[in-house]
Design a protein around this motif. Structure first.
Motif, PDB file in Angstrom:
ATOM      1  N   SER A  29       0.721  -1.071  -0.117  1.00 10.34           N
ATOM      2  CA  SER A  29      -0.001   0.012   0.049  1.00 10.34           C
ATOM      3  C   SER A  29       0.912   1.188  -0.211  1.00 10.34           C
ATOM      4  O   SER A  29       2.122   1.292   0.462  1.00 10.34           O
ATOM      5  CB  SER A  29      -1.008  -0.060   1.075  1.00 10.34           C
ATOM      6  N   ILE A  30       0.201   2.325  -0.632  1.00 11.02           N
ATOM      7  CA  ILE A  30       0.970   3.568  -0.756  1.00 11.02           C
ATOM      8  C   ILE A  30      -0.144   4.730  -0.102  1.00 11.02           C
ATOM      9  O   ILE A  30      -1.150   4.601  -0.867  1.00 11.02           O
ATOM     10  CB  ILE A  30       1.464   3.915  -2.131  1.00 11.02           C
ATOM     11  N   SER A  31       0.182   5.504   0.850  1.00 11.42           N
ATOM     12  CA  SER A  31      -0.797   6.629   1.500  1.00 11.42           C
ATOM     13  C   SER A  31      -0.242   7.830   0.857  1.00 11.42           C
ATOM     14  O   SER A  31       1.046   8.165   0.521  1.00 11.42           O
ATOM     15  CB  SER A  31      -0.850   6.630   2.674  1.00 11.42           C
ATOM     16  N   TYR A  32      -1.125   8.752   0.502  1.00  9.52           N
ATOM     17  CA  TYR A  32      -0.837  10.217  -0.048  1.00  9.52           C
ATOM     18  C   TYR A  32      -1.204  11.307   0.835  1.00  9.52           C
ATOM     19  O   TYR A  32      -2.154  10.888   1.424  1.00  9.52           O
ATOM     20  CB  TYR A  32      -1.321  10.433  -1.634  1.00  9.52           C
ATOM     21  N   LEU A  37       1.401  13.795  -2.407  1.00  4.32           N
ATOM     22  CA  LEU A  37       2.762  13.196  -2.347  1.00  4.32           C
ATOM     23  C   LEU A  37       2.758  12.231  -1.431  1.00  4.32           C
ATOM     24  O   LEU A  37       1.788  11.995  -0.567  1.00  4.32           O
ATOM     25  CB  LEU A  37       3.656  14.365  -1.614  1.00  4.32           C
ATOM     26  N   PRO A  38       3.631  10.860  -1.740  1.00  6.09           N
ATOM     27  CA  PRO A  38       3.367   9.856  -0.921  1.00  6.09           C
ATOM     28  C   PRO A  38       3.925  10.061   0.533  1.00  6.09           C
ATOM     29  O   PRO A  38       5.131  10.807   0.737  1.00  6.09           O
ATOM     30  CB  PRO A  38       4.277   8.814  -1.634  1.00  6.09           C
ATOM     31  N   THR A  39       3.022   9.665   1.312  1.00  8.79           N
ATOM     32  CA  THR A  39       3.704   9.719   3.057  1.00  8.79           C
ATOM     33  C   THR A  39       4.095   8.339   3.711  1.00  8.79           C
ATOM     34  O   THR A  39       4.677   8.462   4.357  1.00  8.79           O
ATOM     35  CB  THR A  39       2.486  10.368   3.714  1.00  8.79           C
ATOM     36  N   TYR A  53       7.360  15.965   4.455  1.00 10.20           N
ATOM     37  CA  TYR A  53       7.701  17.241   3.551  1.00 10.20           C
ATOM     38  C   TYR A  53       7.814  18.297   4.494  1.00 10.20           C
ATOM     39  O   TYR A  53       6.804  18.765   5.171  1.00 10.20           O
ATOM     40  CB  TYR A  53       6.725  17.056   2.423  1.00 10.20           C
ATOM     41  N   ASN A  54       8.504  19.479   3.877  1.00 12.26           N
ATOM     42  CA  ASN A  54       8.519  20.560   4.447  1.00 12.26           C
ATOM     43  C   ASN A  54       7.434  21.412   3.491  1.00 12.26           C
ATOM     44  O   ASN A  54       6.745  20.938   2.827  1.00 12.26           O
ATOM     45  CB  ASN A  54       9.570  21.386   4.427  1.00 12.26           C
ATOM     46  N   ASN A  55       7.153  22.739   3.826  1.00 13.89           N
ATOM     47  CA  ASN A  55       6.061  23.398   3.306  1.00 13.89           C
ATOM     48  C   ASN A  55       6.556  24.140   1.992  1.00 13.89           C
ATOM     49  O   ASN A  55       5.500  24.573   1.414  1.00 13.89           O
ATOM     50  CB  ASN A  55       5.955  24.962   4.113  1.00 13.89           C
ATOM     51  N   ILE A  56       7.564  23.731   1.172  1.00 12.79           N
ATOM     52  CA  ILE A  56       7.776  24.159  -0.139  1.00 12.79           C
ATOM     53  C   ILE A  56       7.822  22.880  -1.090  1.00 12.79           C
ATOM     54  O   ILE A  56       8.458  22.878  -2.008  1.00 12.79           O
ATOM     55  CB  ILE A  56       9.158  25.046  -0.199  1.00 12.79           C
ATOM     56  N   LYS A  57       6.960  21.811  -0.511  1.00 10.34           N
ATOM     57  CA  LYS A  57       6.916  20.404  -1.335  1.00 10.34           C
ATOM     58  C   LYS A  57       7.872  19.545  -1.744  1.00 10.34           C
ATOM     59  O   LYS A  57       7.818  18.831  -2.458  1.00 10.34           O
ATOM     60  CB  LYS A  57       6.060  20.783  -2.604  1.00 10.34           C
ATOM     61  N   SER A  58       9.315  20.093  -1.071  1.00 11.85           N
ATOM     62  CA  SER A  58      10.475  19.183  -1.485  1.00 11.85           C
ATOM     63  C   SER A  58      10.249  18.042   0.024  1.00 11.85           C
ATOM     64  O   SER A  58       9.815  18.385   0.956  1.00 11.85           O
ATOM     65  CB  SER A  58      11.616  20.073  -1.159  1.00 11.85           C
ATOM     66  N   GLN A  59      10.751  16.798  -0.422  1.00  9.31           N
ATOM     67  CA  GLN A  59      11.039  15.913   0.722  1.00  9.31           C
ATOM     68  C   GLN A  59      12.087  16.346   1.505  1.00  9.31           C
ATOM     69  O   GLN A  59      13.177  16.790   1.420  1.00  9.31           O
ATOM     70  CB  GLN A  59      11.644  14.589  -0.186  1.00  9.31           C
ATOM     71  N   ASN A  60      11.490  16.343   2.901  1.00  7.08           N
ATOM     72  CA  ASN A  60      12.324  16.631   4.185  1.00  7.08           C
ATOM     73  C   ASN A  60      13.076  15.655   4.511  1.00  7.08           C
ATOM     74  O   ASN A  60      14.483  15.541   4.730  1.00  7.08           O
ATOM     75  CB  ASN A  60      11.610  17.358   5.176  1.00  7.08           C
ATOM     76  N   SER A  61      12.655  14.276   4.677  1.00  3.69           N
ATOM     77  CA  SER A  61      13.255  13.187   5.307  1.00  3.69           C
ATOM     78  C   SER A  61      12.340  11.922   4.830  1.00  3.69           C
ATOM     79  O   SER A  61      11.207  12.160   4.625  1.00  3.69           O
ATOM     80  CB  SER A  61      13.407  13.325   6.803  1.00  3.69           C
ATOM     81  N   GLY A  62      13.041  10.543   4.978  1.00  2.00           N
ATOM     82  CA  GLY A  62      12.359   9.630   4.603  1.00  2.00           C
ATOM     83  C   GLY A  62      13.173   8.803   5.444  1.00  2.00           C
ATOM     84  O   GLY A  62      14.402   8.781   5.765  1.00  2.00           O
TER      85      GLY A  62
END
Length: 70
Positions: A29-32, A37-39, A53-62
């Motif tokens: 499963s993939i949640s968005y 954006l995938p969470t 994600y941060n507030n500018i839509k870039s991936q912050n960490s995974g």
């Protein structure tokens, strides 16, 4: 490649066109989020990857979390 693609059963998508399952990659499963954006990606092995994600839509960490402990 020994396993031909079977589009009807190996992949599923939500109403926005986001992939929600990929059996070829053992993704169960993939949640968005609201921005599509995938969470969270859950694997059939019990592991999962969570994305923040941060507030500018870039991936912050995974990071990967092992959810089943044996």
């Amino acid at each position: 490649m020994d396993d031909p693609i079977n589009m009807s059963g190996e992949y599923t998508y939500d109403k926005n066109g986001n992939m929600t399952k990929d059996l070829n990659k053992n993704i169960s499963s993939i949640s968005y989020n609201l921005l599509n954006l995938p969470t969270n990606i859950a694997y059939s092995s019990g592991k999962s990857a969570t994305y923040i994600y941060n507030n500018i839509k870039s991936q912050n960490s995974g990071f990967v979390i092992k959810t089943n402990r044996k």
